[in-house]
Design a protein around this motif. Sequence first.
Motif, short mmCIF file in Angstrom:
data_model
loop_
_atom_site.label_atom_id
_atom_site.label_comp_id
_atom_site.label_asym_id
_atom_site.label_seq_id
_atom_site.Cartn_x
_atom_site.Cartn_y
_atom_site.Cartn_z
N LEU A 153 0.84 -1.19 0.00
CA LEU A 153 0.00 0.00 0.00
C LEU A 153 0.88 1.25 0.00
O LEU A 153 1.82 1.36 0.79
CB LEU A 153 -0.91 0.02 1.22
N LYS A 154 0.58 2.19 -0.87
CA LYS A 154 1.36 3.42 -0.98
C LYS A 154 0.81 4.43 0.02
O LYS A 154 -0.27 5.00 -0.18
CB LYS A 154 1.30 3.96 -2.40
N SER A 155 1.56 4.65 1.09
CA SER A 155 1.06 5.49 2.18
C SER A 155 0.99 6.97 1.82
O SER A 155 0.33 7.75 2.52
CB SER A 155 1.95 5.31 3.41
N THR A 156 1.65 7.37 0.73
CA THR A 156 1.61 8.77 0.32
C THR A 156 0.46 9.06 -0.63
O THR A 156 0.25 10.22 -1.01
CB THR A 156 2.93 9.16 -0.36
N GLU A 157 -0.28 8.02 -1.02
CA GLU A 157 -1.41 8.19 -1.93
C GLU A 157 -2.71 7.88 -1.19
O GLU A 157 -2.73 7.03 -0.29
CB GLU A 157 -1.26 7.27 -3.14
N PRO A 158 -3.81 8.56 -1.54
CA PRO A 158 -5.08 8.35 -0.82
C PRO A 158 -5.64 6.95 -1.04
O PRO A 158 -5.43 6.34 -2.10
CB PRO A 158 -6.00 9.42 -1.41
N SER A 159 -6.33 6.47 -0.04
CA SER A 159 -6.98 5.16 -0.12
C SER A 159 -8.42 5.29 0.34
O SER A 159 -8.78 6.20 1.10
CB SER A 159 -6.25 4.14 0.77
N PHE A 160 -9.24 4.37 -0.10
CA PHE A 160 -10.62 4.25 0.36
C PHE A 160 -10.68 3.02 1.25
O PHE A 160 -10.23 1.94 0.86
CB PHE A 160 -11.57 4.09 -0.83
N PHE A 161 -11.23 3.18 2.45
CA PHE A 161 -11.31 2.08 3.41
C PHE A 161 -12.76 1.67 3.62
O PHE A 161 -13.59 2.50 3.99
CB PHE A 161 -10.71 2.51 4.75
N MET A 162 -13.07 0.40 3.35
CA MET A 162 -14.36 -0.19 3.71
C MET A 162 -14.16 -0.93 5.03
O MET A 162 -13.30 -1.82 5.12
CB MET A 162 -14.84 -1.17 2.65
N TRP A 163 -14.99 -0.57 6.01
CA TRP A 163 -14.82 -1.14 7.35
C TRP A 163 -16.22 -1.50 7.86
O TRP A 163 -16.75 -0.85 8.73
CB TRP A 163 -14.15 -0.09 8.24
N LEU A 164 -16.78 -2.54 7.28
CA LEU A 164 -18.18 -2.85 7.52
C LEU A 164 -18.35 -4.04 8.47
O LEU A 164 -17.69 -5.07 8.32
CB LEU A 164 -18.89 -3.17 6.19
N GLY A 165 -19.25 -3.88 9.45
CA GLY A 165 -19.55 -4.96 10.37
C GLY A 165 -18.41 -5.29 11.32
O GLY A 165 -18.31 -6.43 11.78
N VAL A 166 -17.57 -4.30 11.63
CA VAL A 166 -16.39 -4.56 12.45
C VAL A 166 -16.34 -3.68 13.70
O VAL A 166 -16.05 -4.16 14.80
CB VAL A 166 -15.10 -4.35 11.62
N VAL A 167 -16.61 -2.39 13.54
CA VAL A 167 -16.40 -1.42 14.61
C VAL A 167 -17.06 -1.80 15.94
O VAL A 167 -16.44 -1.67 17.00
CB VAL A 167 -16.85 -0.01 14.15
N PRO A 168 -18.31 -2.30 15.96
CA PRO A 168 -18.92 -2.63 17.26
C PRO A 168 -18.17 -3.68 18.07
O PRO A 168 -18.33 -3.75 19.29
CB PRO A 168 -20.31 -3.14 16.87
N TYR A 169 -17.32 -4.48 17.40
CA TYR A 169 -16.61 -5.56 18.08
C TYR A 169 -15.26 -5.12 18.64
O TYR A 169 -14.59 -5.91 19.32
CB TYR A 169 -16.39 -6.72 17.11
N LEU A 170 -14.85 -3.90 18.36
CA LEU A 170 -13.53 -3.43 18.74
C LEU A 170 -13.58 -2.48 19.93
O LEU A 170 -14.61 -1.85 20.20
CB LEU A 170 -12.86 -2.70 17.57
N THR A 171 -12.46 -2.34 20.61
CA THR A 171 -12.37 -1.35 21.68
C THR A 171 -12.29 0.04 21.06
O THR A 171 -11.87 0.20 19.89
CB THR A 171 -11.12 -1.56 22.54
#
Length: 282
Positions: A153-171
């Motif tokens: 992954l090129k950290s200097t270039e923008p990315s789109f993040f899909m983060w579905l069905g995960v957040v409620p399970y995390l701290t």
Amino acid sequence: MEDASPSQTALRVARLRALHQISPQAALFRDPYAIAILGEGGPADQQLAQEDTHGRRMRLFVAARARFAEDWLAAAVRRGVRQLVVLGAGLDTFSLRNPYPDLAVFEVDHPATQAWKRRCIADAGLAEPPATTFVPVNFERQRLAEELASAGLKSTEPSFFMWLGVVPYLTKDAIHSTLSYIAGTPGSEVVFDYSEPSEHRDAAGQAALAFYAARVAALGEPWISFFVPGELAKSLRHLGFDEIEDLESGDIAARLSGAPKGTTTNSGGHIIRARRSATVAS
């Protein structure tokens, strides 16, 4: 989840996506691989006939969040974004359906769940998509930024993040850390879903929360993080996101059905999009 076992909630979501394909509302979100990737575990017509109100609402929410995420991704690609990161991918099939030849896809998940997904792809007679890089990450032992960088992954270039069905399970610490990482690259964008706490819901919303929370807890993967919309938006702006769109379940239903806003009930589930503009006014 156990280190050697795939996520049971990921399997449940995959079954809902597959069931949606044979439902009357299938046009909301078409996924030609949702059934195939489950193999013999795919849905049967009688499962749809046995669907209760809770099941129908969850199925439609799962379909809607995928539909909105992929619509927002399409807009990002039109702006020039060429990297997609799917966090907690489970059995999501976007990489198999990717319509953008120059979009690099990075699928991130727990090693056990990702190995299971790759077996499912092979068992279905499907080829792993060449534009996709699988990035196994155990978040308790590895750092997301480092693993994605190692995967290309090129950290200097923008990315789109899909983060579905995960957040409620995390701290909340883990959630904040991931969002901070995403906000670190101008032009990057994230779509995720979250749930309001019980005390911010009406009676119907509290009943829905109790029902779903009990189901995932029984699978050994309880919901542990909830957010108040205004407070979450404030936190996102503090991290550097300056473009935020938050859709509550009532707004989602209204937008998809064409009903006037405010005529459908909010059950406490949300889909939110947050983007840090490539250029932010000082």
